[in-house]
Design an enzyme around this catalytic site. Structure first.
Site, PDB file in Angstrom:
ATOM      1  N   LYS A  31      32.043  77.460  64.202  1.00 47.85           N
ATOM      2  CA  LYS A  31      31.354  76.433  63.462  1.00 47.85           C
ATOM      3  C   LYS A  31      32.271  75.269  63.156  1.00 47.85           C
ATOM      4  O   LYS A  31      31.809  74.183  62.890  1.00 47.85           O
ATOM      5  CB  LYS A  31      30.830  77.027  62.163  1.00 47.85           C
ATOM      6  CG  LYS A  31      29.995  78.257  62.402  1.00 47.85           C
ATOM      7  CD  LYS A  31      29.629  78.918  61.105  1.00 47.85           C
ATOM      8  CE  LYS A  31      28.757  80.114  61.294  1.00 47.85           C
ATOM      9  NZ  LYS A  31      28.413  80.777  60.090  1.00 47.85           N
ATOM     10  N   ILE A 144      34.372  86.988  58.480  1.00 45.53           N
ATOM     11  CA  ILE A 144      33.723  86.617  59.742  1.00 45.53           C
ATOM     12  C   ILE A 144      33.074  85.240  59.633  1.00 45.53           C
ATOM     13  O   ILE A 144      33.085  84.462  60.583  1.00 45.53           O
ATOM     14  CB  ILE A 144      32.654  87.676  60.111  1.00 45.53           C
ATOM     15  CG1 ILE A 144      33.237  89.092  59.996  1.00 45.53           C
ATOM     16  CG2 ILE A 144      32.096  87.414  61.501  1.00 45.53           C
ATOM     17  CD1 ILE A 144      34.531  89.303  60.755  1.00 45.53           C
ATOM     18  N   GLU A 145      32.516  84.936  58.483  1.00 46.71           N
ATOM     19  CA  GLU A 145      31.830  83.655  58.303  1.00 46.71           C
ATOM     20  C   GLU A 145      32.796  82.479  58.226  1.00 46.71           C
ATOM     21  O   GLU A 145      32.585  81.448  58.848  1.00 46.71           O
ATOM     22  CB  GLU A 145      30.982  83.702  57.026  1.00 46.71           C
ATOM     23  CG  GLU A 145      29.669  84.441  57.176  1.00 46.71           C
ATOM     24  CD  GLU A 145      28.676  83.686  58.062  1.00 46.71           C
ATOM     25  OE1 GLU A 145      28.811  82.460  58.198  1.00 46.71           O
ATOM     26  OE2 GLU A 145      27.773  84.329  58.610  1.00 46.71           O
ATOM     27  N   SER A 146      33.844  82.613  57.414  1.00 44.83           N
ATOM     28  CA  SER A 146      34.695  81.459  57.131  1.00 44.83           C
ATOM     29  C   SER A 146      36.177  81.775  57.144  1.00 44.83           C
ATOM     30  O   SER A 146      36.991  80.892  56.878  1.00 44.83           O
ATOM     31  CB  SER A 146      34.340  80.904  55.748  1.00 44.83           C
ATOM     32  OG  SER A 146      34.629  81.866  54.735  1.00 44.83           O
ATOM     33  N   TYR A 250      28.589  88.958  66.380  1.00 46.31           N
ATOM     34  CA  TYR A 250      28.700  88.784  64.924  1.00 46.31           C
ATOM     35  C   TYR A 250      28.894  90.109  64.184  1.00 46.31           C
ATOM     36  O   TYR A 250      29.864  90.287  63.438  1.00 46.31           O
ATOM     37  CB  TYR A 250      27.451  88.061  64.414  1.00 46.31           C
ATOM     38  CG  TYR A 250      27.473  87.727  62.946  1.00 46.31           C
ATOM     39  CD1 TYR A 250      28.241  86.675  62.470  1.00 46.31           C
ATOM     40  CD2 TYR A 250      26.699  88.437  62.041  1.00 46.31           C
ATOM     41  CE1 TYR A 250      28.250  86.338  61.123  1.00 46.31           C
ATOM     42  CE2 TYR A 250      26.693  88.118  60.690  1.00 46.31           C
ATOM     43  CZ  TYR A 250      27.470  87.062  60.242  1.00 46.31           C
ATOM     44  OH  TYR A 250      27.468  86.741  58.900  1.00 46.31           O
TER      45      TYR A 250
END
Length: 484
Positions: A31, A144-146, A250
């Site tokens: 991202k 995992i997200e950020s 993911y």
């Protein structure tokens, strides 16, 4: 727990075996432009060059990583032990889990940076997960997200530890305005993320793998793929759904991180010890407060304070609330005492600079004795580009200003008023007639009359107001207190 003590205690995650780092970057990454995700950076399964021993089946490296002798080790009383006790999610039957675990193990520098950030937030997140009776694996989801980056920002406009999109953030009550973004707020975003995950868990009949996939791709997408598999007579389990690459990897990424935490020795990894105790605590401030002022009150660096208060995007709390701050746990009493003795007019200390043709951020920062990142943060700038006439806020609390700098700024901001010309004020978010009058030390009724307004009139963003400060302007002209 003392601030300096924490910094000394929390040492990097290192690899005991001889490992090497691939050219990589953070999972938030798919991202953000700064660091690619493990899924992006790791080679395809067929390209892996591994040894024959399962214990050392790691991607070969060009440069060995030596074990550091002074590394802190995980123990039964740290946060990792607490997480392990709460791992209840069923294993994921996918070869990608082992592949992702090897990627993490083979990138010790990446893991080191991530764990250094995680020490600030992991206790709070784990505590909230445990209160809800959720699997403790969820506490590792921001990895995992950020990669536990509180200021993470994606190309898709997802932000914060939990990478909330604007629409989803609003749906789960995360306030966002010029001063504050709840998607970045550590506490608010964590509560919203757990609310959302609980909702998804219920929607997908208690299947955490599907709930997590829906958190990444959206429940509509996962629901459609499940119906597609049903029509084809195929399994509707997560690993059998036809999904985009990011979502395919993911859940394996999360389960890989879980595997490393559950059994770090299996992957030749030592986890740096993170105490199982609060890193920060919350203090109600009562009204708007400048983060630079707070940093000085409690003797903490402004960067460290901003890392646990990333929701405040303008270097100060929102004048309309929330009126609270997070501070290191051992600084709570110091802040409460400091606030009780702090005059109202000293809570927010800013200069105003109107951009002129030829100005650039580096020159402006140098002129006022602050840094470019300080100016960018205070004005929520995503680049160094400026436009003529733009009104910049310069938080003088961020760095000590030399007396001659204050005097120069004062003369520049008051020169027009001394000659009888009005000061032009552009209305910003949070401004009211009363707050503007206080800022320029004039009577609010007179301010309204000068601009042919009624006291009840609503101000518009960007509206220009004329203000005659008279022949004796005060320091409030340039050292402003935007409490409106």
């Amino acid at each position: 727990m003392r601030w300096q003590k924490i910094k000394q205690q929390v040492l990097p995650v290192v690899v005991l075996l001889t490992l090497a780092g691939c050219a990589t970057s953070s999972p938030e990454t798919a991202k953000t432009a700064s660091e690619p995700t493990p899924a992006q950076a790791a080679p395809a399964a067929g390209d892996l060059n591994v040894t024959s021993s399962p214990a050392t089946a790691l991607i070969e490296s060009d440069k060995p990583i030596e074990t550091k002798p002074d590394v802190a080790t995980s123990n039964d009383s740290d946060i990792w032990a607490r997480l392990r006790k709460g791992f209840t999610m069923k294993p994921l039957d996918s070869p990608l889990v082992e592949r992702e675990a090897r990627w993490f193990a083979n990138n010790p520098e990446y893991m080191q940076r991530m764990m250094e950030r995680a020490r600030l937030y992991l206790y709070y997140i784990a505590d909230e997960v445990e209160k809800r009776g959720m699997p403790m694996e969820i506490a590792l989801l921001p990895a995992i997200e950020s990669a536990y980056k509180p200021h993470a920002y994606s190309r898709a406009r997802a932000v914060g530890l939990w990478q909330f999109m604007p629409g989803t953030g609003r749906l789960y009550g995360l306030k966002a305005n010029w001063w504050y973004d709840g998607r970045r707020d550590v506490q608010a975003s964590t509560q919203a993320a757990l609310d959302y995950l609980e909702k998804l868990y219920n929607d997908f009949d208690g299947d955490w793998h599907l709930a997590l996939a829906a958190y990444n791709a959206g429940e509509g997408k996962i629901g459609r793929m499940m119906k597609y598999n049903e029509r084809k007579g195929k399994s509707t389990e997560y690993q059998h759904l036809k999904l985009k690459r990011e979502t395919v990897h993911y859940v394996p990424k999360l389960m890989a991180m879980v595997s490393i935490v559950a059994d770090p020795a299996k992957y030749g990894v030592q986890l740096a010890s993170i105490p199982d105790e609060p890193y920060f605590t919350r203090v109600e401030t009562g009204s708007q407060i400048d983060l630079g002022v707070v940093a000085k009150l409690v003797d903490v660096s402004i960067d460290d304070l901003h890392n646990i208060n990333p929701g405040y995007t303008r270097w100060a709390t929102d004048p309309n609330g929330p009126h609270h701050l997070l501070v290191p746990a051992d600084k709570k009493d110091a802040l409460i005492a400091g606030l009780s003795n702090l005059p109202e007019e000293e809570r927010v200390q800013w200069l105003h600079h109107v951009v002129k043709r030829g100005d650039n951020l580096h020159e402006i920062a140098r002129r006022y004795g602050v840094t470019v990142p300080v100016v960018r943060t205070a004005n929520n700038l995503r680049s160094n580009l400026l436009r003529s006439g733009q009104d910049l806020l310069i938080p003088i609390s961020a760095r000590p200003l030399k007396p001659e700098v204050i005097r120069t700024a004062y003369r520049a901001s008051t020169s027009r008023a001394v000659h009888g010309e009005p000061v032009i004020h552009r209305v910003r978010r949070g401004d009211t007639l009363s707050s503007i009058a206080r800022r320029y030390n004039v009577v609010v009724g007179q301010l309204a009359k000068w601009n042919l307004m009624q006291m009840s009139d609503v101000l518009r963003l960007g509206q220009k107001l004329k203000i005659w400060t008279g022949g004796a302007p005060t320091a409030s002209i340039e050292v402003s207190t935007p409490n409106g």
